[in-house]
Scaffold this motif. Structure first.
Motif, PDB file in Angstrom:
ATOM      1  N   GLU A  67      15.268 -20.106  -1.235  1.00  0.00           N
ATOM      2  CA  GLU A  67      16.370 -21.044  -1.337  1.00  0.00           C
ATOM      3  C   GLU A  67      17.505 -20.511  -2.184  1.00  0.00           C
ATOM      4  N   ASP A  68      17.286 -19.415  -2.890  1.00  0.00           N
ATOM      5  CA  ASP A  68      18.378 -18.819  -3.665  1.00  0.00           C
ATOM      6  C   ASP A  68      19.100 -17.743  -2.861  1.00  0.00           C
ATOM      7  N   GLY A  69      18.700 -17.564  -1.619  1.00  0.00           N
ATOM      8  CA  GLY A  69      19.367 -16.593  -0.769  1.00  0.00           C
ATOM      9  C   GLY A  69      18.710 -15.230  -0.760  1.00  0.00           C
ATOM     10  N   ARG A  70      17.733 -15.042  -1.634  1.00  0.00           N
ATOM     11  CA  ARG A  70      17.015 -13.769  -1.645  1.00  0.00           C
ATOM     12  C   ARG A  70      15.788 -13.870  -0.755  1.00  0.00           C
ATOM     13  N   ALA A  71      15.302 -12.725  -0.353  1.00  0.00           N
ATOM     14  CA  ALA A  71      14.026 -12.674   0.350  1.00  0.00           C
ATOM     15  C   ALA A  71      13.033 -11.933  -0.534  1.00  0.00           C
ATOM     16  N   THR A  72      11.781 -12.327  -0.459  1.00  0.00           N
ATOM     17  CA  THR A  72      10.724 -11.632  -1.193  1.00  0.00           C
ATOM     18  C   THR A  72       9.695 -11.132  -0.203  1.00  0.00           C
ATOM     19  N   ILE A  73       9.427  -9.843  -0.256  1.00  0.00           N
ATOM     20  CA  ILE A  73       8.329  -9.279   0.522  1.00  0.00           C
ATOM     21  C   ILE A  73       7.086  -9.326  -0.347  1.00  0.00           C
ATOM     22  N   ILE A  74       6.058  -9.981   0.140  1.00  0.00           N
ATOM     23  CA  ILE A  74       4.775  -9.963  -0.558  1.00  0.00           C
ATOM     24  C   ILE A  74       3.879  -8.984   0.179  1.00  0.00           C
ATOM     25  N   SER A  75       3.621  -7.890  -0.461  1.00  0.00           N
ATOM     26  CA  SER A  75       2.838  -6.811   0.150  1.00  0.00           C
ATOM     27  C   SER A  75       2.070  -6.118  -0.953  1.00  0.00           C
ATOM     28  N   GLY A  76       0.887  -5.674  -0.647  1.00  0.00           N
ATOM     29  CA  GLY A  76       0.094  -4.973  -1.653  1.00  0.00           C
ATOM     30  C   GLY A  76       0.222  -3.463  -1.564  1.00  0.00           C
ATOM     31  N   GLU A  77       1.122  -2.961  -0.707  1.00  0.00           N
ATOM     32  CA  GLU A  77       1.165  -1.512  -0.481  1.00  0.00           C
ATOM     33  C   GLU A  77       1.637  -0.744  -1.702  1.00  0.00           C
ATOM     34  N   GLY A  78       2.574  -1.338  -2.439  1.00  0.00           N
ATOM     35  CA  GLY A  78       2.972  -0.720  -3.690  1.00  0.00           C
ATOM     36  C   GLY A  78       3.969   0.413  -3.537  1.00  0.00           C
ATOM     37  N   GLU A  79       4.302   0.973  -4.669  1.00  0.00           N
ATOM     38  CA  GLU A  79       5.338   2.015  -4.768  1.00  0.00           C
ATOM     39  C   GLU A  79       4.773   3.106  -5.663  1.00  0.00           C
ATOM     40  N   ILE A  80       4.755   4.336  -5.177  1.00  0.00           N
ATOM     41  CA  ILE A  80       4.216   5.395  -6.038  1.00  0.00           C
ATOM     42  C   ILE A  80       5.292   6.407  -6.390  1.00  0.00           C
ATOM     43  N   GLY A  81       6.530   5.968  -6.278  1.00  0.00           N
ATOM     44  CA  GLY A  81       7.626   6.869  -6.595  1.00  0.00           C
ATOM     45  C   GLY A  81       8.251   7.484  -5.357  1.00  0.00           C
ATOM     46  N   GLN A  82       7.632   7.237  -4.197  1.00  0.00           N
ATOM     47  CA  GLN A  82       8.122   7.859  -2.973  1.00  0.00           C
ATOM     48  C   GLN A  82       9.240   7.057  -2.312  1.00  0.00           C
ATOM     49  N   GLY A  83       9.462   5.837  -2.806  1.00  0.00           N
ATOM     50  CA  GLY A  83      10.519   5.025  -2.210  1.00  0.00           C
ATOM     51  C   GLY A  83      10.020   4.013  -1.202  1.00  0.00           C
ATOM     52  N   ALA A  84       8.711   3.780  -1.181  1.00  0.00           N
ATOM     53  CA  ALA A  84       8.151   2.830  -0.216  1.00  0.00           C
ATOM     54  C   ALA A  84       8.809   1.461  -0.341  1.00  0.00           C
TER      55      ALA A  84
ATOM     56  N   PRO B  59       5.199  -6.186  -6.722  1.00  0.00           N
ATOM     57  CA  PRO B  59       4.354  -5.051  -7.074  1.00  0.00           C
ATOM     58  C   PRO B  59       2.958  -5.244  -6.473  1.00  0.00           C
ATOM     59  N   SER B  60       2.221  -4.173  -6.390  1.00  0.00           N
ATOM     60  CA  SER B  60       0.872  -4.298  -5.838  1.00  0.00           C
ATOM     61  C   SER B  60      -0.079  -4.748  -6.932  1.00  0.00           C
ATOM     62  N   ASP B  61      -0.777  -5.803  -6.624  1.00  0.00           N
ATOM     63  CA  ASP B  61      -1.677  -6.447  -7.577  1.00  0.00           C
ATOM     64  C   ASP B  61      -2.746  -7.097  -6.708  1.00  0.00           C
ATOM     65  N   THR B  62      -3.970  -6.671  -6.882  1.00  0.00           N
ATOM     66  CA  THR B  62      -5.011  -7.140  -5.952  1.00  0.00           C
ATOM     67  C   THR B  62      -5.209  -8.639  -6.015  1.00  0.00           C
ATOM     68  N   GLN B  63      -4.771  -9.259  -7.099  1.00  0.00           N
ATOM     69  CA  GLN B  63      -4.926 -10.715  -7.154  1.00  0.00           C
ATOM     70  C   GLN B  63      -3.773 -11.438  -6.469  1.00  0.00           C
ATOM     71  N   LEU B  64      -2.586 -10.876  -6.518  1.00  0.00           N
ATOM     72  CA  LEU B  64      -1.408 -11.598  -6.031  1.00  0.00           C
ATOM     73  C   LEU B  64      -0.964 -11.176  -4.635  1.00  0.00           C
ATOM     74  N   ALA B  65      -1.069  -9.918  -4.341  1.00  0.00           N
ATOM     75  CA  ALA B  65      -0.473  -9.408  -3.105  1.00  0.00           C
ATOM     76  C   ALA B  65      -1.498  -9.376  -1.986  1.00  0.00           C
ATOM     77  N   THR B  66      -1.005  -9.269  -0.771  1.00  0.00           N
ATOM     78  CA  THR B  66      -1.923  -9.176   0.363  1.00  0.00           C
ATOM     79  C   THR B  66      -2.605  -7.811   0.361  1.00  0.00           C
ATOM     80  N   HIS B  67      -3.787  -7.783   0.923  1.00  0.00           N
ATOM     81  CA  HIS B  67      -4.584  -6.561   1.013  1.00  0.00           C
ATOM     82  C   HIS B  67      -3.765  -5.423   1.604  1.00  0.00           C
ATOM     83  N   ALA B  68      -3.956  -4.246   1.051  1.00  0.00           N
ATOM     84  CA  ALA B  68      -3.235  -3.087   1.556  1.00  0.00           C
ATOM     85  C   ALA B  68      -4.062  -1.842   1.290  1.00  0.00           C
TER      86      ALA B  68
END
Lengths: 771, 771
Positions: B469-486, B509-518
């Motif tokens: 509702e603030d105009g932003r989108a949030t991707i919920i994903s557990g894939e994470g970022e390892i510096g490669q730019g994912a 961010p990837s967090d096994t409790q919050l994000a979807t399995h990846a």
């Protein structure tokens, strides 16, 4: 009846709902590992202090921060010049972030300092030089409304913040029909939340100019919108992360400047800043205390006791800035009418600016001030009628299916059961028959909402429930936890619906970036509204689970159920080796060709109406009810009132967790006792004297009477597993019940809170003098 | 063709995909505010150090921690007695957490200490007394396979970890048909990841015995399962939170003991513990270096250059424990066959235990070792045929629609384009025509997967996209970022699909409790697999947005589109005042009767097969291709090889972000150059001498040749916006291309990595001696 039978069927199957499940967050809180805002650590964190107004009303001729800035260790000083210069507020945008030209109450924020430690920040605050021009202040409703009174805000002539009136039914005709008409004026009190944890924030801007605030708010999403406005940045650029909250009670619902000032400092310093209110600051200008009202009531009943009309006039002390006061006064003016079958009511309510601390939301919202008056008027009417007040209230009590004059549609209501239980538990009939000198009984009732449409035409919630491949479920919800046990109850609801053990359900913290939108903890809404959303999300997840299991086990979905964390064949619990673990089904569903996680989405909106300007409209889809009876003993020599026993009977629908529900009722009763008897400051020139816990007398465990609790047998068809809200209501009736009991004991009626020994003593002496 | 035209239509409309969008996480990383594991702060955090084996093979006669425990400031010491005594590992459970009876390589974890600071912990480690009985060790493949060799593991006779063989097509008949048969044996190298950040963890147990580990892992969910197993606790009781990751390259994919030891210490100490590898520890026993292979190849082609058969025998150095080595060797044995149109291939591959550091996953996986051999064999064949190798490779290159002998189905393939571009960029034809003394050209190709079914029959990903509702989108994903730019690429995909600016998309961010399995960052899968899931989630969210807007604007969904953050009428961009802001539509959809958030769910599984025991099966839904050409100049006096220019042409489908893709290719080229020329240690008794960045020679910016980069015009129909993986492939061909160029320059062929001046010098001298 279908509903009742459904309920019985369900309840015999319930394994998590209704159980005394201990809060899983309790160990961390009791052993000190829970992460409150004071525990948030950020690299290079600075600490802040605020320069506050020493005057209730003054002009700032000039402000010099040079010396403060020069102090070693100071990293930033902010003043009004660092703000976008816009005022903000939930219902009326009248509050500046930092005062520019003038201050309007003692404690108002003027400037703030961030430094390497809090001692340095406080030292620097003392170095800020302000040239003050003291102005005449209005320090009470009467002073504010007096002719020629100084104006708190130039755009509010006569210091009127807000006014509204309503009449439904023919009130004059009602009074004409009445055989007994009573009236009186009652003054309620400026009660402070006195949460164990004061308001605090940590703010940090990232290098993309986005702000994160860790704060102990009750309402992360609603607060975000206000703070963004106050800071002059887009809402999308503000992220609020709710920390553990050490008590809210309405006082942490996003009306305070703390997080905004903290954010200004963090921006200027280019570092994370922590700002935590001292206890004194919390009293002076932190959480917004309960709004004192002068509440005139006239009540008419016929000779049989049937109510004919009610008329009220309310003057409410807004303090210097508005926050949620408009809604508080509105609730106080309208909500009591959903308790008895009034055929005609009139209200005329005026909110008045004063140069005092802004007032706001506090557990019970408007009801404690309204009930303080109206429930005494009912007691007076019973007296005049020569009728037992229990009988009178019972006769007029609303029932399921009733619709109030304000179109409040009452779905489930066990008010009569509450009255009966409270009377029974206190020994009403027995004790009234066999009176003990100086002892008396009193009773009062109340009604509360379960959520309320307050912020646009929406009082809904949404949630996601993931049933994870490790066998746990995760509730993704933004509603958060403020210490009331919301997280526990939402987990119970999800566990029950999913058929897995309570321990296997997690719930996300509230974080505006990660969690789904949520209005948060207000208006006793979380169990009812968010619970319904979680229930639906869990149901969707369970369905996906059963569908996956049906494929895996080569059977029909309709043949399967989930129980104790296992998918089983209905009626054949031994099949498939006693069932397949939920986690196994989920993992298999994921780790397969075209696989995916189990993820249910649930949405629910309170089936209520957005009230119109005259506050007409069904503000909540469900109402909770309560009756409280007390027995007091009044010391005839000193006027001291000792509450001997208190009985509270609450209709909150199904009790989802008796331990938590009792905790809510007991806590509210304690706050009601404080409001009734002890919580007050001596004030001088707009400032409470000695704002600390030594002088502000909260009741402690030693002050508690014997408390009898009961929950009505009740089932709310629209609630999750039949539940309604429970968090606020039990504070409401305590002061009136005690006042009624004092009257019953010694024949004097106290009309001003708190009910001190001195007031009772004086009233008894006056009464004797009049004899 | 339909696909091509679809692509053109789409691309003309693309506003985020294909753009050089800077990484939003870059400022925080360059200015030091990003939160790496070393920045994680917890109350009472302890620091840890590990006692490691000084011997490649030894028995622990006894272990005495008394003195260590007695040291002031020490809070816990753990040994094997504190573990559940079970070994663990991704593909073969052979690795203990802490050695009990014996150690199998220098650096193996024996005990660990948690103390108030790391200096104390290290001091305490020195106080642990071990009575060692040194055993004879096997320090090479040859020693391990020798008769009567000491056994690394008693349950692996002959020190054979794993063996597999395959033959597809008639290899003997193929060689019989061949006019030219070449063969040789190549030795590849134990290359270290040398990520700037070493492996580290912070572990903390809560009062409900649940463990949280903050760690710089590439694969939070897969790591969780392994660590839980190693700790002997339920997977559900472990939560992994991915911190910022300072480089992974395969070395942080959950095969190391660091987080497990850290968790043991935290449990014993009852406090949070931080354990971060020193650089020396990282080399000795941290990230699992590239597996050295002895790779024999025989290749047969007919006189026209068409390939007829290939036969390989691989001996691979597993090191002391297995991790992912089985898969690495498998890939090295099979994957190169998806590069050329082999009619018959045979492989015989043996993984060998040694008393050396365990080897494992490293960018390129098996390919750099395989290509080092096979691409030189092709160069030899061209030589024998008297044919330009560019022409030879081109003639045999696979094309879209081909299916390899292992049933790898090639959907999009622009390998020929890559060969042509690499040759063109290096000036191949011109320079081969006009030769310069001591200069030479070499070329090598490679193929890589875009994801791989490795962990059960699943290589999918799931994501949620909230349009807030603030105009932003949030991707919920557990894939994470390892510096490669994912994170950047996933945000681009969501932004493009949603029609909103890139800046308006966040990713969790990837967090096994919050994000979807990846499954996380491995096998070049995130862009292709997770990108497809995010694309679908965004599409679902966009559809909900359009449906809401259609209701709000009283128009048809089909008339609407989203562009630049606004919902507009197709073909009438001026309608509704230039369109309605996405946030406004979302807010209105939420704040309405029965409202709710916009929340899209997306799932996608790689359209690939789980290979069988013989590794038959289409391991990925898409393959990326590459050709690298180099020009070298060899110093005839010293043998020093200077790479003058390097041209890399990559087919990764659509280039989603040229800056990031170039960064991946350039980084991989740099690692390829290090592998080819400089990265090696002197070893003594199973221990690298001086394991530090002074002695391990990573190429630096000053070592870089002129690099020419090109991306093939390519579109992968199954990829998100036509994209395939790109992260690994460009490391693969560099060593072989240089070796081929050295041969072209001075006529000697180097068969052992790295290509040092000394080896070239000796080879030149030998060649002269043979003349």
């Amino acid at each position: 009846m279908t509903l009742a039978s459904t309920r019985v069927t369900r309840e015999t199957e319930l394994s998590v709902i209704g159980k005394r499940i201990p809060r899983p967050d309790a160990p961390a809180k009791t052993r000190g590992t829970a992460q409150y805002v004071a525990d948030i650590q950020r690299t290079g964190l600075l600490h802040a202090a605020v320069l506050r107004s020493p005057y209730p009303h003054a002009r700032i001729r000039s402000l010099d921060v040079t010396a403060a800035l020069a102090l070693h260790g100071v990293k930033a000083v902010v003043t009004a010049d660092d703000t976008p210069g816009r005022s903000w507020g939930a219902f009326r945008k009248d509050q500046p972030v930092l005062a520019s030209d003038k201050v309007r109450y003692v404690g108002e924020e003027v400037a703030a300092v961030a430094a390497v430690d809090v001692e340095t920040a406080r030292e620097a605050v003392l170095l800020i030089e302000v040239d003050w021009e003291e102005l005449s202040a209005v320090l009470s409703i009467d002073e504010a409304l007096a002719d020629g009174a100084a104006l708190v805000h130039d755009d509010a002539p006569g210091n009127i913040t807000y006014h509204f009136g309503l009449e439904r039914g023919d009130v004059d005709a009602g009074f004409a029909r009445s055989d007994v008409v009573v009236e009186g004026t009652w003054e309620s009190a400026r009660q402070f939340h006195a949460a164990i944890e004061t308001i605090g924030s940590v703010a940090e801007w990232d290098l993309n100019d986005r702000l994160t605030i860790w704060t102990n708010t009750q309402t992360p999403f609603l607060s975000r919108g206000r703070y963004a406005w106050a800071l002059g940045v887009a809402e999308r650029d503000v992220r609020i992360i709710q920390t553990e909250v050490g008590g809210g009670f309405g006082g942490k619902s996003g009306d305070d400047n703390n997080p905004v000032v903290c954010a200004l400092l963090a921006r200027k310093a280019g570092r994370a800043v922590q700002l935590i209110n001292t206890r004194e600051e919390e009293f002076l200008a932190g959480s917004r205390p309960r709004m004192p009202m002068r509440y005139w009531v006239r009540l008419g009943v016929d000779r049989d006791g049937h109510v004919q009309a009610k008329d009220i006039k309310v003057l409410a002390d807004n303090g210097a800035y508005t926050g949620k006061s408009i809604a508080v006064m509105g609730a106080a003016s309208v909500r009591p009418d959903t308790l008895y079958r009034y055929p005609a009511v009139r209200a005329d309510s005026t909110l008045v600016y004063t140069n005092l601390v802004p007032t706001g939301a506090f557990r019970g919202f408007g009801s404690p001030s309204a009930d303080w008056a109206v429930e005494q008027a009912w007691d007076m009417a019973a007296d005049e009628l020569g009728m037992d007040v229990v009988e009178l209230l019972r006769m007029n009590a609303v029932e399921s299916g009733d619709v109030s004059l304000h179109n409040h549609r009452i779905t489930s209501c066990e008010l009569k059961q509450c009255i009966d239980k409270a009377a029974e538990l206190i020994g009403w009939h027995h004790k009234r028959a066999q009176r003990t000198p100086n002892r008396g009984l009193g009773i009062a009732c109340s009604v509360h909402v379960s959520g309320r449409r307050s912020f646009g035409d929406y009082d809904g919630s949404s949630a996601m429930v993931r049933l994870n491949e490790d066998g746990r479920a995760t509730i993704i919800s933004g509603e958060g936890e403020i210490g009331q046990g919301a997280g526990t109850v939402l987990r119970q609801i999800a566990a029950e619906e999913l058929g897995i053990p309570f321990e296997d359900v997690d719930v996300t913290p509230s974080d505006t970036q990660l969690a789904t939108h949520a209005l948060g903890a207000l208006a006793s809404r979380v169990t009812y509204v968010a619970g319904n959303a979680v229930l639906r999300a869990a149901r969707a997840a369970r369905q996906q689970l059963l569908e996956a299991a049906a494929v895996q086990l080569e059977t029909a979905v309709s043949d399967l159920e989930v129980r104790d964390g296992r998918v089983m064949v209905r009626g054949a619990p031994g099949a498939f080796g006693g069932g397949v673990l939920v986690g196994e089904v989920a993992r298999k569903r994921l780790y397969q060709r075209g696989g995916g996680p189990i993820l249910g989405v649930g949405e629910w909106d309170n089936p209520s109406d957005f009230p119109d300007e005259s506050r007409y409209g069904n503000e909540s889809g469900a109402y909770n009810f309560m009756a409280e009876a007390v027995e007091v003993e009044v010391d005839p020599e000193t006027g001291n009132v000792q509450v001997l026993e208190l009985a509270a009977a609450v209709d909150c629908g199904t009790v989802l967790n008796p331990t938590l529900a009792e905790g809510q009722v007991e806590g509210a009763v304690a706050q009601g006792l404080g409001l009734a008897q002890s919580e007050t400051f001596a004030w001088s020139d707009g400032r409470p004297q000695n704002p600390n816990f030594g002088d502000y007398k909260l009741p402690t465990v030693g002050d508690m009477p014997i408390i009898h609790l009961a929950f009505a047998e009740s089932y709310e068809p629209s609630g999750p597993f039949g539940a309604k809200g429970v968090g606020e209501i039990a504070v409401d009736g305590v002061p009136a019940a005690i006042a009624n009991a004092v009257h019953d004991a010694v024949g004097v009626r106290i009309t001003e809170l708190p009910i001190t020994a001195e007031k009772v003593y004086r009233a008894m002496r006056e009464r004797e003098a009049q004899r």
